[in-house]
Write a protein that holds these residues in place. Structure first.
Motif, PDB file in Angstrom:
ATOM      1  N   LEU A  33     -41.838 -49.450 -86.753  1.00 30.36           N
ATOM      2  CA  LEU A  33     -40.760 -49.282 -87.423  1.00 30.36           C
ATOM      3  C   LEU A  33     -41.299 -48.789 -88.498  1.00 30.36           C
ATOM      4  N   GLN A  34     -41.226 -50.082 -89.775  1.00 34.49           N
ATOM      5  CA  GLN A  34     -41.605 -50.168 -90.724  1.00 34.49           C
ATOM      6  C   GLN A  34     -42.986 -48.907 -91.239  1.00 34.49           C
ATOM      7  N   ALA A  35     -43.789 -49.573 -90.237  1.00 35.43           N
ATOM      8  CA  ALA A  35     -45.438 -48.813 -90.445  1.00 35.43           C
ATOM      9  C   ALA A  35     -45.177 -47.125 -90.294  1.00 35.43           C
ATOM     10  N   GLY A  36     -43.813 -46.782 -89.553  1.00 36.04           N
ATOM     11  CA  GLY A  36     -43.537 -45.388 -89.305  1.00 36.04           C
ATOM     12  C   GLY A  36     -44.073 -44.424 -88.048  1.00 36.04           C
ATOM     13  N   LYS A  37     -44.264 -45.641 -87.439  1.00 33.94           N
ATOM     14  CA  LYS A  37     -45.144 -45.895 -85.868  1.00 33.94           C
ATOM     15  C   LYS A  37     -44.059 -45.670 -85.355  1.00 33.94           C
ATOM     16  N   THR A  38     -43.287 -44.557 -85.127  1.00 34.96           N
ATOM     17  CA  THR A  38     -41.340 -44.925 -84.668  1.00 34.96           C
ATOM     18  C   THR A  38     -41.757 -44.671 -82.780  1.00 34.96           C
ATOM     19  N   ASN A  39     -43.079 -43.887 -82.203  1.00 34.18           N
ATOM     20  CA  ASN A  39     -43.648 -43.508 -81.242  1.00 34.18           C
ATOM     21  C   ASN A  39     -44.125 -44.838 -80.567  1.00 34.18           C
ATOM     22  N   GLN A  40     -44.529 -45.560 -80.669  1.00 32.69           N
ATOM     23  CA  GLN A  40     -45.538 -47.177 -80.738  1.00 32.69           C
ATOM     24  C   GLN A  40     -43.676 -47.775 -81.116  1.00 32.69           C
ATOM     25  N   ALA A  41     -42.865 -47.817 -81.734  1.00 31.89           N
ATOM     26  CA  ALA A  41     -42.145 -48.750 -81.868  1.00 31.89           C
ATOM     27  C   ALA A  41     -41.081 -48.461 -80.245  1.00 31.89           C
ATOM     28  N   LEU A  42     -40.497 -47.456 -80.242  1.00 31.60           N
ATOM     29  CA  LEU A  42     -39.871 -46.844 -79.101  1.00 31.60           C
ATOM     30  C   LEU A  42     -40.474 -47.596 -77.522  1.00 31.60           C
ATOM     31  N   ALA A  43     -42.142 -48.205 -77.543  1.00 34.58           N
ATOM     32  CA  ALA A  43     -42.638 -48.129 -76.535  1.00 34.58           C
ATOM     33  C   ALA A  43     -42.720 -49.904 -75.866  1.00 34.58           C
ATOM     34  N   ALA A  44     -42.991 -50.214 -77.745  1.00 40.62           N
ATOM     35  CA  ALA A  44     -42.527 -51.472 -77.742  1.00 40.62           C
ATOM     36  C   ALA A  44     -41.143 -52.285 -77.254  1.00 40.62           C
ATOM     37  N   SER A  45     -40.004 -51.247 -77.796  1.00 36.57           N
ATOM     38  CA  SER A  45     -38.868 -51.835 -77.591  1.00 36.57           C
ATOM     39  C   SER A  45     -38.411 -51.352 -75.934  1.00 36.57           C
ATOM     40  N   ARG A  46     -38.530 -50.011 -75.272  1.00 34.22           N
ATOM     41  CA  ARG A  46     -38.492 -50.326 -74.356  1.00 34.22           C
ATOM     42  C   ARG A  46     -39.443 -51.689 -72.908  1.00 34.22           C
ATOM     43  N   LEU A  47     -40.196 -52.307 -72.846  1.00 36.44           N
ATOM     44  CA  LEU A  47     -40.750 -53.032 -72.805  1.00 36.44           C
ATOM     45  C   LEU A  47     -40.589 -54.464 -73.193  1.00 36.44           C
ATOM     46  N   SER A  48     -40.102 -54.577 -73.910  1.00 39.36           N
ATOM     47  CA  SER A  48     -38.765 -56.050 -74.601  1.00 39.36           C
ATOM     48  C   SER A  48     -37.315 -56.085 -73.650  1.00 39.36           C
ATOM     49  N   ILE A  49     -37.276 -54.392 -73.450  1.00 42.20           N
ATOM     50  CA  ILE A  49     -36.132 -54.500 -72.461  1.00 42.20           C
ATOM     51  C   ILE A  49     -37.090 -55.005 -70.796  1.00 42.20           C
ATOM     52  N   GLN A  50     -37.212 -54.263 -70.606  1.00 43.89           N
ATOM     53  CA  GLN A  50     -38.261 -54.390 -69.534  1.00 43.89           C
ATOM     54  C   GLN A  50     -38.891 -55.802 -68.839  1.00 43.89           C
ATOM     55  N   ARG A  51     -38.818 -56.332 -69.485  1.00 40.91           N
ATOM     56  CA  ARG A  51     -39.701 -57.602 -69.905  1.00 40.91           C
ATOM     57  C   ARG A  51     -38.329 -58.991 -69.535  1.00 40.91           C
ATOM     58  N   GLN A  52     -37.005 -58.617 -70.728  1.00 40.52           N
ATOM     59  CA  GLN A  52     -36.087 -59.827 -70.471  1.00 40.52           C
ATOM     60  C   GLN A  52     -34.187 -58.966 -70.327  1.00 40.52           C
ATOM     61  N   PRO A  53     -34.475 -58.064 -69.443  1.00 39.46           N
ATOM     62  CA  PRO A  53     -32.984 -57.054 -69.602  1.00 39.46           C
ATOM     63  C   PRO A  53     -31.394 -56.987 -69.861  1.00 39.46           C
ATOM     64  N   ASP A  54     -31.311 -58.832 -69.915  1.00 38.88           N
ATOM     65  CA  ASP A  54     -30.079 -59.772 -70.218  1.00 38.88           C
ATOM     66  C   ASP A  54     -29.858 -60.175 -71.419  1.00 38.88           C
ATOM     67  N   ALA A  55     -31.378 -59.262 -72.513  1.00 37.37           N
ATOM     68  CA  ALA A  55     -31.450 -60.310 -73.614  1.00 37.37           C
ATOM     69  C   ALA A  55     -31.065 -59.774 -74.304  1.00 37.37           C
ATOM     70  N   PHE A  56     -30.590 -59.692 -75.736  1.00 33.50           N
ATOM     71  CA  PHE A  56     -29.994 -58.603 -76.068  1.00 33.50           C
ATOM     72  C   PHE A  56     -30.879 -58.134 -77.411  1.00 33.50           C
ATOM     73  N   ASP A  57     -32.366 -59.126 -77.634  1.00 32.84           N
ATOM     74  CA  ASP A  57     -33.214 -58.568 -79.112  1.00 32.84           C
ATOM     75  C   ASP A  57     -34.023 -57.356 -78.553  1.00 32.84           C
TER      76      ASP A  57
END
Length: 217
Positions: A33-57
């Motif tokens: 997101l800081q680098a202006g890569k919003t699509n990649q940022a969203l993809a990484a955030s979705r993967l983070s949720i998939q990896r641990q859906p009960d974590a806030f991060d």
């Protein structure tokens, strides 16, 4: 932004590992997101949720991205999904309620979402909190969600538990004074301002000014 690009490079390399944590993926999303890569940022955030859906991060970083993109409809869906999915944890619930407050600042008429946010804080209030910073965070977030009575009750309890004078007590008196001013409760606002000037007669000239205004009224 060269620093953001460098961070993305380093984090992306670590994130490619099969055992990359949800926490690491959430930081990759923020770096994207800081680098202006919003699509990649969203993809990484979705993967983070998939990896641990009960974590806030993962939810937290995804919401930062959605707010940045002004995707409020998707943001509220993510907020409600997070509230149902993350494990009961006071700091995470308070942080999530703070993100609800960000959404509600943009959508103040969404009463159902406000109800969900307040209910989340009410769950925290029933937990066994021991750290004063958690109680203060809870009260601050209640205040952000227009729950002044609940916020004031916690601030008053913290005051009774905090020996004075101290910076903590000063901050609590200021927060209470602000709440009472907003509620047009002149009597209690005056009490808080008097407590501030009693402990530090010369440090807060604005407190004297407000006391003068209240006396004139």
């Amino acid at each position: 932004n060269k620093q953001a690009d460098k961070a993305v490079t380093v984090l992306a390399k670590s994130a490619r590992r099969p055992n990359a944590s949800a926490f690491l993926l959430s930081w990759l999303a923020r770096a994207d997101l800081q680098a202006g890569k919003t699509n990649q940022a969203l993809a990484a955030s979705r993967l983070s949720i998939q990896r641990q859906p009960d974590a806030f991060d993962g939810y937290g970083c995804q919401l930062e991205i959605l707010f940045h993109n002004n995707q409020l409809g998707e943001a509220v869906r993510t907020l409600n999904r997070a509230a149902k999915s993350i494990r009961p944890d006071p700091p995470a619930f308070i942080a999530l309620a703070g993100l609800y407050a960000v959404y509600l600042k943009a959508q103040p008429k969404d009463a159902a979402t406000k109800t969900n946010a307040v209910a989340l804080l009410d769950r925290v209030a029933k937990m066994k909190l021991t750290a004063p910073r958690l109680w203060q965070g809870l009260a601050d977030t209640y205040s952000q969600l227009d729950q002044p009575k609940k916020a004031a009750a916690i601030y008053l309890k913290l005051l009774s538990d905090t020996p004075g004078p101290s910076l903590m007590r000063e901050a609590l008196h200021e927060k209470l004074a602000a709440l009472y001013f907003q509620a047009e409760d002149k009597t209690n606002a005056t009490k808080q301002l008097q407590a501030i000037v009693h402990d530090h007669p010369t440090r807060y000239p604005r407190a004297w000014f407000f006391l003068g205004e209240l006396a004139f009224e």
